[in-house]
Design a protein around this motif. Structure first.
Motif, PDB file in Angstrom:
ATOM      1  N   ASN A 265      26.879 -14.772  38.589  1.00  0.00           N
ATOM      2  CA  ASN A 265      25.698 -14.328  37.639  1.00  0.00           C
ATOM      3  C   ASN A 265      26.757 -13.981  36.252  1.00  0.00           C
ATOM      4  OD1 ASN A 265      23.248 -15.846  38.348  1.00  0.00           O
ATOM      5  ND2 ASN A 265      22.093 -14.271  39.579  1.00  0.00           N
ATOM      6  N   LEU A 266      26.866 -12.875  37.664  1.00  0.00           N
ATOM      7  CA  LEU A 266      27.628 -11.789  36.125  1.00  0.00           C
ATOM      8  C   LEU A 266      29.163 -12.301  36.087  1.00  0.00           C
ATOM      9  CD1 LEU A 266      27.033  -8.218  38.499  1.00  0.00           C
ATOM     10  CD2 LEU A 266      26.612  -9.060  36.159  1.00  0.00           C
ATOM     11  N   THR A 267      29.911 -12.900  36.697  1.00  0.00           N
ATOM     12  CA  THR A 267      31.413 -13.913  35.857  1.00  0.00           C
ATOM     13  C   THR A 267      30.603 -14.956  35.194  1.00  0.00           C
ATOM     14  OG1 THR A 267      31.456 -14.293  38.286  1.00  0.00           O
ATOM     15  CG2 THR A 267      33.028 -15.568  36.384  1.00  0.00           C
ATOM     16  N   HIS A 268      29.206 -15.517  35.251  1.00  0.00           N
ATOM     17  CA  HIS A 268      29.397 -16.437  34.363  1.00  0.00           C
ATOM     18  C   HIS A 268      28.952 -15.784  32.888  1.00  0.00           C
ATOM     19  CE1 HIS A 268      26.386 -20.157  32.361  1.00  0.00           C
ATOM     20  NE2 HIS A 268      26.147 -19.210  32.235  1.00  0.00           N
ATOM     21  N   ALA A 269      27.675 -14.535  32.937  1.00  0.00           N
ATOM     22  CA  ALA A 269      27.741 -13.877  31.763  1.00  0.00           C
ATOM     23  C   ALA A 269      29.163 -13.177  31.565  1.00  0.00           C
ATOM     24  CB  ALA A 269      26.845 -12.515  32.208  1.00  0.00           C
ATOM     25  N   ARG A 270      30.111 -12.767  32.253  1.00  0.00           N
ATOM     26  CA  ARG A 270      30.638 -12.187  31.763  1.00  0.00           C
ATOM     27  C   ARG A 270      31.981 -13.474  31.010  1.00  0.00           C
ATOM     28  NH1 ARG A 270      34.130  -7.298  32.321  1.00  0.00           N
ATOM     29  NH2 ARG A 270      36.479  -7.753  32.358  1.00  0.00           N
ATOM     30  N   ARG A 271      32.202 -14.495  31.523  1.00  0.00           N
ATOM     31  CA  ARG A 271      32.908 -15.197  30.712  1.00  0.00           C
ATOM     32  C   ARG A 271      32.054 -15.894  29.666  1.00  0.00           C
ATOM     33  NH1 ARG A 271      35.711 -20.240  31.483  1.00  0.00           N
ATOM     34  NH2 ARG A 271      36.739 -19.530  33.540  1.00  0.00           N
ATOM     35  N   GLU A 272      31.150 -16.061  28.893  1.00  0.00           N
ATOM     36  CA  GLU A 272      30.330 -15.946  27.466  1.00  0.00           C
ATOM     37  C   GLU A 272      30.911 -15.673  27.264  1.00  0.00           C
ATOM     38  OE1 GLU A 272      26.271 -17.085  28.444  1.00  0.00           O
ATOM     39  OE2 GLU A 272      26.578 -18.415  29.524  1.00  0.00           O
ATOM     40  N   THR A 273      30.795 -13.621  27.198  1.00  0.00           N
ATOM     41  CA  THR A 273      31.552 -12.792  26.262  1.00  0.00           C
ATOM     42  C   THR A 273      32.560 -12.175  26.127  1.00  0.00           C
ATOM     43  OG1 THR A 273      29.240 -11.519  27.580  1.00  0.00           O
ATOM     44  CG2 THR A 273      30.819  -9.816  26.322  1.00  0.00           C
ATOM     45  N   ALA A 274      33.705 -12.600  26.780  1.00  0.00           N
ATOM     46  CA  ALA A 274      35.015 -12.917  26.659  1.00  0.00           C
ATOM     47  C   ALA A 274      35.294 -14.227  25.958  1.00  0.00           C
ATOM     48  CB  ALA A 274      35.422 -12.746  28.208  1.00  0.00           C
ATOM     49  N   VAL A 275      34.469 -15.687  25.893  1.00  0.00           N
ATOM     50  CA  VAL A 275      34.674 -16.649  25.363  1.00  0.00           C
ATOM     51  C   VAL A 275      34.236 -16.500  23.740  1.00  0.00           C
ATOM     52  CG1 VAL A 275      33.892 -19.110  24.822  1.00  0.00           C
ATOM     53  CG2 VAL A 275      35.234 -18.949  26.625  1.00  0.00           C
ATOM     54  N   ALA A 276      33.015 -16.135  23.438  1.00  0.00           N
ATOM     55  CA  ALA A 276      32.628 -15.435  22.225  1.00  0.00           C
ATOM     56  C   ALA A 276      33.899 -14.333  21.862  1.00  0.00           C
ATOM     57  CB  ALA A 276      31.516 -14.549  22.463  1.00  0.00           C
ATOM     58  N   ALA A 277      34.213 -13.302  22.401  1.00  0.00           N
ATOM     59  CA  ALA A 277      35.177 -12.445  21.701  1.00  0.00           C
ATOM     60  C   ALA A 277      35.904 -13.200  21.546  1.00  0.00           C
ATOM     61  CB  ALA A 277      35.805 -11.080  22.859  1.00  0.00           C
ATOM     62  N   GLY A 278      37.155 -14.501  21.631  1.00  0.00           N
ATOM     63  CA  GLY A 278      38.031 -14.816  21.660  1.00  0.00           C
ATOM     64  C   GLY A 278      39.040 -14.538  22.943  1.00  0.00           C
ATOM     65  N   HIS A 279      38.866 -14.508  23.994  1.00  0.00           N
ATOM     66  CA  HIS A 279      39.592 -14.010  25.265  1.00  0.00           C
ATOM     67  C   HIS A 279      39.398 -14.873  26.293  1.00  0.00           C
ATOM     68  CE1 HIS A 279      39.910 -10.248  23.855  1.00  0.00           C
ATOM     69  NE2 HIS A 279      39.083  -9.813  23.762  1.00  0.00           N
ATOM     70  N   SER A 280      40.418 -15.336  27.116  1.00  0.00           N
ATOM     71  CA  SER A 280      40.177 -15.909  28.817  1.00  0.00           C
ATOM     72  C   SER A 280      40.209 -15.401  29.133  1.00  0.00           C
ATOM     73  CB  SER A 280      42.077 -15.919  28.197  1.00  0.00           C
ATOM     74  OG  SER A 280      42.862 -17.239  27.387  1.00  0.00           O
ATOM     75  N   PRO A 281      38.842 -15.671  29.865  1.00  0.00           N
ATOM     76  CA  PRO A 281      38.621 -14.970  31.139  1.00  0.00           C
ATOM     77  C   PRO A 281      39.177 -15.605  32.336  1.00  0.00           C
ATOM     78  CG  PRO A 281      36.472 -16.817  30.072  1.00  0.00           C
ATOM     79  CD  PRO A 281      38.123 -16.499  29.538  1.00  0.00           C
ATOM     80  N   PRO A 282      38.959 -14.539  33.840  1.00  0.00           N
ATOM     81  CA  PRO A 282      39.592 -15.624  35.031  1.00  0.00           C
ATOM     82  C   PRO A 282      38.232 -16.660  35.194  1.00  0.00           C
ATOM     83  CG  PRO A 282      37.861 -13.020  35.156  1.00  0.00           C
ATOM     84  CD  PRO A 282      38.105 -13.509  33.073  1.00  0.00           C
ATOM     85  N   LEU A 283      39.781 -17.653  35.474  1.00  0.00           N
ATOM     86  CA  LEU A 283      38.557 -19.166  36.746  1.00  0.00           C
ATOM     87  C   LEU A 283      37.929 -18.098  38.358  1.00  0.00           C
ATOM     88  CD1 LEU A 283      37.492 -21.686  36.571  1.00  0.00           C
ATOM     89  CD2 LEU A 283      40.169 -21.702  37.216  1.00  0.00           C
ATOM     90  N   VAL A 284      36.767 -17.898  38.069  1.00  0.00           N
ATOM     91  CA  VAL A 284      36.523 -17.302  39.180  1.00  0.00           C
ATOM     92  C   VAL A 284      35.692 -18.232  40.111  1.00  0.00           C
ATOM     93  CG1 VAL A 284      35.489 -15.842  40.748  1.00  0.00           C
ATOM     94  CG2 VAL A 284      36.222 -15.026  38.016  1.00  0.00           C
ATOM     95  N   ARG A 285      36.737 -18.519  40.993  1.00  0.00           N
ATOM     96  CA  ARG A 285      35.632 -19.842  42.312  1.00  0.00           C
ATOM     97  C   ARG A 285      34.811 -18.389  43.397  1.00  0.00           C
ATOM     98  NH1 ARG A 285      40.138 -22.961  44.264  1.00  0.00           N
ATOM     99  NH2 ARG A 285      40.913 -21.203  43.693  1.00  0.00           N
ATOM    100  N   TRP A 286      33.790 -19.194  43.890  1.00  0.00           N
ATOM    101  CA  TRP A 286      32.852 -18.785  44.325  1.00  0.00           C
ATOM    102  C   TRP A 286      33.553 -18.971  45.640  1.00  0.00           C
ATOM    103  CZ3 TRP A 286      31.516 -12.739  44.736  1.00  0.00           C
ATOM    104  CH2 TRP A 286      31.991 -12.203  42.701  1.00  0.00           C
ATOM    105  N   MET A 287      32.566 -18.434  47.316  1.00  0.00           N
ATOM    106  CA  MET A 287      33.131 -19.133  48.252  1.00  0.00           C
ATOM    107  C   MET A 287      32.209 -17.943  49.042  1.00  0.00           C
ATOM    108  SD  MET A 287      36.585 -21.692  48.872  1.00  0.00           S
ATOM    109  CE  MET A 287      36.062 -22.668  49.715  1.00  0.00           C
TER     110      MET A 287
END
Length: 99
Positions: free
Chosen positions: A67-89
């Protein structure tokens, strides 16, 4: 979590000072919790795409991390940054056939 983040950030920052040409592109975070190490890496080396494999055996913690990764991704993309691709296992895949 704040103390874990601070410790990881400090180590990575020291690494960046000692090896300024080093910039990780992949990362394995075993016992990832909510993804604290991935956040620290992104802060020390911002704006670079990373492939992070986050392994967390506790379902509740992995869910929080996702959930935090998803929220952080949205924030980074909105700011024009490349968020990390995080795969959870919840565990590392088997290595049968490699040995």
């Amino acid at each position: 979590m704040p103390s874990t983040y601070a410790a990881i950030y400090r180590i990575l920052h020291e690494l960046k000072m000692v090896a300024p040409d080093f910039s990780p592109t992949r990362m394995l975070d075993y016992g990832a919790g909510p993804g604290t190490a991935a956040w620290a890496v992104q802060e020390v080396w911002p704006g670079q795409q990373r492939d992070v494999l986050a392994v967390e055996p506790a379902e509740a913690m992995m869910g929080l991390g996702e959930n935090l990764t998803h929220a952080r991704r949205e924030t980074a993309v909105a700011a024009g940054h490349s968020p990390p691709l995080v795969r959870w296992m919840y565990k590392l895949p088997g290595f049968q056939g490699f040995i």
